[in-house]
Enzyme design. Structure first.
Site, short mmCIF file in Angstrom:
data_model
loop_
_atom_site.label_atom_id
_atom_site.label_comp_id
_atom_site.label_asym_id
_atom_site.label_seq_id
_atom_site.Cartn_x
_atom_site.Cartn_y
_atom_site.Cartn_z
CB CYS A 5 -4.36 -2.88 -3.98
SG CYS A 5 -4.63 -1.76 -5.34
CB CYS A 25 1.52 2.10 -6.73
SG CYS A 25 1.10 0.76 -7.86
N1 DGL Z 1 -1.19 -2.24 -6.95
C1 DGL Z 1 -2.04 -1.12 -7.04
C2 DGL Z 1 -1.80 -0.09 -5.95
O1 DGL Z 1 -1.14 -0.37 -4.98
C3 DGL Z 1 -2.06 -0.37 -8.32
C4 DGL Z 1 -1.92 -1.06 -9.59
C5 DGL Z 1 -3.10 -0.86 -10.46
O2 DGL Z 1 -3.35 0.24 -10.97
O3 DGL Z 1 -3.79 -1.85 -10.61
O4 DGL Z 1 -2.30 1.00 -6.06
#
Ligand code: DGL
Length: 261
Positions: free
Chosen positions: A74, A183
């Site tokens: 993430c 993201c």
């Molecule tokens: N998957 C997360 C990222 O890479 C973001 C998603 C979320 O806001 O939970 O930033």
């Protein structure tokens, strides 16, 4: 022969499966334990303290499997890696630093970053890229809803509408040559971006992150060839994970379970 590599992977939801896809291409024999915290997704709209609390909880869960390394797929969590690493015994790998380094050395002069509002607000991508090459202009835009839409499997028209209304102002006129999909949820719908903006190069940060992790595993003498075991856990709906695994052409694992760590 070395010990079988055991890797914990975390994300706020389904997005980190993009990293799993890239790692399996390089290290098919690694054992992977994945946790996606869909019950608390989106992280990008939460406070720093809350994101840290949730992440420590996930790290403790992954560490129960005696992992050699924890991969923070993430981007939002990765912006907090220094704080996390200073409180954690497992080595942690960020998704942000490897692609920031690659872009800084790529010859691009104007780079776009799309991510959650949190990721864009803290400016980690911009800082890391400009530390290496201050001449690169870095422009960013955050969405407060695209990650959750992808996590929940929203209809195509809604996802395309959000891409257009949120990122259109940055991408329609004088677009950057290279855009980081900062993201994990965005590379899942990368084809939506490339269809709408065929002249822009969109990068999935998981590609560079997987190279860095694979290199580290090799340096440690851990075994990554042969056939590994993937286990996927989520605080959300396992069916959503099944759909994304199929979309990413990752074989659906025998362990795909809902748990609250
Ligand atoms: N998957 C997360 C990222 O890479 C973001 C998603 C979320 O806001 O939970 O930033």
């Amino acid at each position: 022969m070395g010990e079988q590599a055991r890797i914990g992977v975390m994300d706020s939801g389904v997005g980190g499966l993009t990293f799993v896809r890239e790692l399996l291409a390089l290290c098919p024999g690694a054992d992977i334990i994945y946790f996606g915290d869909s019950a608390n997704c989106p992280y990008g709209n939460q406070t720093r303290e809350r994101i840290l609390d949730l992440t420590y909880r996930t790290l403790s869960f992954l560490q129960q499997s005696k992992i050699h390394v924890a991969v923070i797929a993430c981007n939002t969590i990765s912006t907090l890696i220094d704080t996390l690493q200073s409180n954690t015994s497992s080595p942690l790998f960020s998704v942000v630093a490897p692609v920031a380094g690659a872009v800084a050395h790529s010859g691009a002069r104007r780079v776009g970053v799309l991510g959650t509002e949190f990721t864009i607000a803290v400016g980690t991508y911009q800082r890391l890229i400009q530390q290496i090459n201050p001449a690169i202009e870095v422009v960013g835009k955050g969405s407060s809803s695209l990650a959750a839409m992808v996590d929940q499997g929203a209809p195509v028209q809604e996802i395309e509408g959000e891409i257009q209304s949120c990122f259109g102002p940055l991408l329609d006129h004088n677009p950057p040559e290279v855009v980081i999909l900062g993201c994990t949820h965005y590379p899942i719908v990368k084809d939506f971006f490339t269809r709408r903006y065929p002249n822009i190069e969109f990068l999935d940060p998981a590609v560079e992150q997987a190279k860095v992790v694979a290199h580290w595993l090799e340096q440690q003498g851990l075994e990554t060839t042969g056939q590994g075991d993937l286990k996927v856990y989520t605080s959300g709906d396992p069916d959503a994970y099944r759909r994304i695994l199929e979309r990413l052409q990752i074989p659906v694992p025998h362990v795909l379970e809902q748990i609250i760590p």
